[in-house]
Write a protein that holds these residues in place. Structure first.
Motif, PDB file in Angstrom:
ATOM      1  N   VAL A   1       0.863  -1.186   0.000  1.00  0.00           N
ATOM      2  CA  VAL A   1       0.000   0.000   0.000  1.00  0.00           C
ATOM      3  C   VAL A   1       0.896   1.232   0.000  1.00  0.00           C
ATOM      4  N   LEU A   2       0.662   2.123  -0.967  1.00  0.00           N
ATOM      5  CA  LEU A   2       1.546   3.275  -1.164  1.00  0.00           C
ATOM      6  C   LEU A   2       0.980   4.559  -0.583  1.00  0.00           C
ATOM      7  N   ASP A   3      -0.337   4.581  -0.339  1.00  0.00           N
ATOM      8  CA  ASP A   3      -0.926   5.747   0.318  1.00  0.00           C
ATOM      9  C   ASP A   3      -2.260   5.359   0.929  1.00  0.00           C
ATOM     10  N   ILE A   4      -2.580   6.031   2.023  1.00  0.00           N
ATOM     11  CA  ILE A   4      -3.846   5.866   2.735  1.00  0.00           C
ATOM     12  C   ILE A   4      -4.394   7.271   2.927  1.00  0.00           C
ATOM     13  N   LYS A   5      -5.620   7.505   2.425  1.00  0.00           N
ATOM     14  CA  LYS A   5      -6.240   8.830   2.538  1.00  0.00           C
ATOM     15  C   LYS A   5      -7.673   8.642   3.007  1.00  0.00           C
TER      16      LYS A   5
END
Lengths: 247, 247
Positions: free
Chosen positions: B141-145
């Motif tokens: 996972v490269l980003d969590i928003k």
């Protein structure tokens, strides 16, 4: 606020830009805080080789909206901060960076839904035209996907600290000099310029700590190759912003 | 179909995983084609150092849904193809890769909205629990928003070739052996296993060219550490799938 080196955790990945953005927004100041806050912002995504082939976009004309994954290229930092202060909370409350949409985040990835205006050839280059966006000039686009309404639209979703769009819009007055300058600009080159300027200044682009303060300062925002000068009028109700010049 | 080397176009970017996925889906076969097609899929995102700090997620508990940007790590290829054949079009029609959500795409970036189940500490590691997802075991996972409803939810968006969710669900029958095996499994370890299996097989996970064909073949899907064996019954109306064993 503590800082931590952004050293690679697990195996690192290398990405290459699919497109580079030619935007009506020439720098950070004045860019809407979310896409969709203005309906008048245009950009051309210049597709980079080897991806500049029409067939790689076949069928995209049936998509009204697109997801862009991009790099916040002006927010890349050698170190990352675990907490940020979102402007919509007045810059006073600290939030975890992964609980925010801040551009200052590990991996510097941005995500915006934009309106699809279709492919074009401009000076021989393949270009994807978009609007309702929030991308700065030069933004590297890392992926383009169609918006899948049944999967991506979750109207019942809730977010405690930002459940509704920013509603406060300032009253905008164009002074005569600005009005005259806008009239003299070619609409093909500066499409919907007046409503774009109105949206940009109405949402008060000042940093949180300056908003609401009385000040005589004159601000400038770069839209296309123009400098838009404006000032906030503190002794007027409702709150007002005056556009001074556009040139 | 032509192939083209994925050589870097403009300057390349390097990303590092924020989290690694521990998923109920152990391999590609059986994963829903979009998140939200099952309400019973769970995963734990194991936050990687140096990002495994609670304060980096402060305020995330107010978000009902999250965006995950991730790498389709099992679809990374040295070459890219401009056109793909989406399974929902029966595998017959070619679409541009950027007009599709195919995992086989330049930069291999995936994007899914998932339900937020909150932070936890498991064996001393910081974990973000999610559900309604479509991530395979090991996905970086490269980003969590947070999902921003007013900006991200566009119910009026249209996509010509995929305007509605896949509706055809097969009738699912659990044979007695499968029923008994499920009853003997600990629900803490395999939460909502039966409805998860039902969703996975009901949407017919077979590749397009096999769907609708008569066949006696027995399929297997890996959910958690279990092998679910099932077969499609061709001489039954409505179309039916039988779950044989779960062990």
């Amino acid at each position: 606020m503590s800082r931590h080196p952004s050293k690679p955790a697990a195996e690192a990945l290398t990405l290459t830009p699919i497109a580079i953005t030619r935007s009506c927004f020439r720098d950070k100041f004045g860019v809407p805080r979310q896409p969709g806050l203005t309906r008048h912002a245009r950009a051309d995504l210049v597709i980079q080789p080897p991806f500049d082939r029409e067939d790689a976009f076949r069928g995209l004309e049936t998509a009204s909206h697109l997801w862009l994954t991009f790099q916040f290229h002006e927010a890349v930092r050698a170190e990352w901060r675990p907490v940020v202060r979102p402007p919509r909370l007045g810059g006073n409350r600290k939030m975890g960076v992964f609980a925010s949409r801040s551009p200052f985040r590990p991996n510097s990835l941005g995500l915006s839904v934009v309106r699809n205006e279709g492919l074009a050839r401009i000076d021989g280059r393949l270009v994807l035209r978009i609007r309702d966006h929030d991308l700065i000039e030069g933004t590297p686009v890392l992926d383009i996907k169609p918006y899948l309404p049944f999967a991506d639209s979750v109207p019942e979703a809730t977010l405690g600290w930002a459940d509704s769009p920013p509603t406060e819009r300032l009253e905008v007055v164009f002074l005569p000099e600005a009005e005259q300058q806008i009239r003299q600009l070619a609409p093909e080159r500066y499409p919907e310029l007046r409503p774009l300027i109105e949206d940009v200044v109405a949402y008060d682009p000042r940093p949180s700590f300056r908003r609401g303060r009385e000040e005589d300062r004159i601000y400038g925002a770069h839209l296309y190759d123009l400098n838009v000068r404006f000032r906030f009028v503190s002794d007027h109700s409702p709150k007002r912003v005056e556009v001074l010049t556009v040139c």
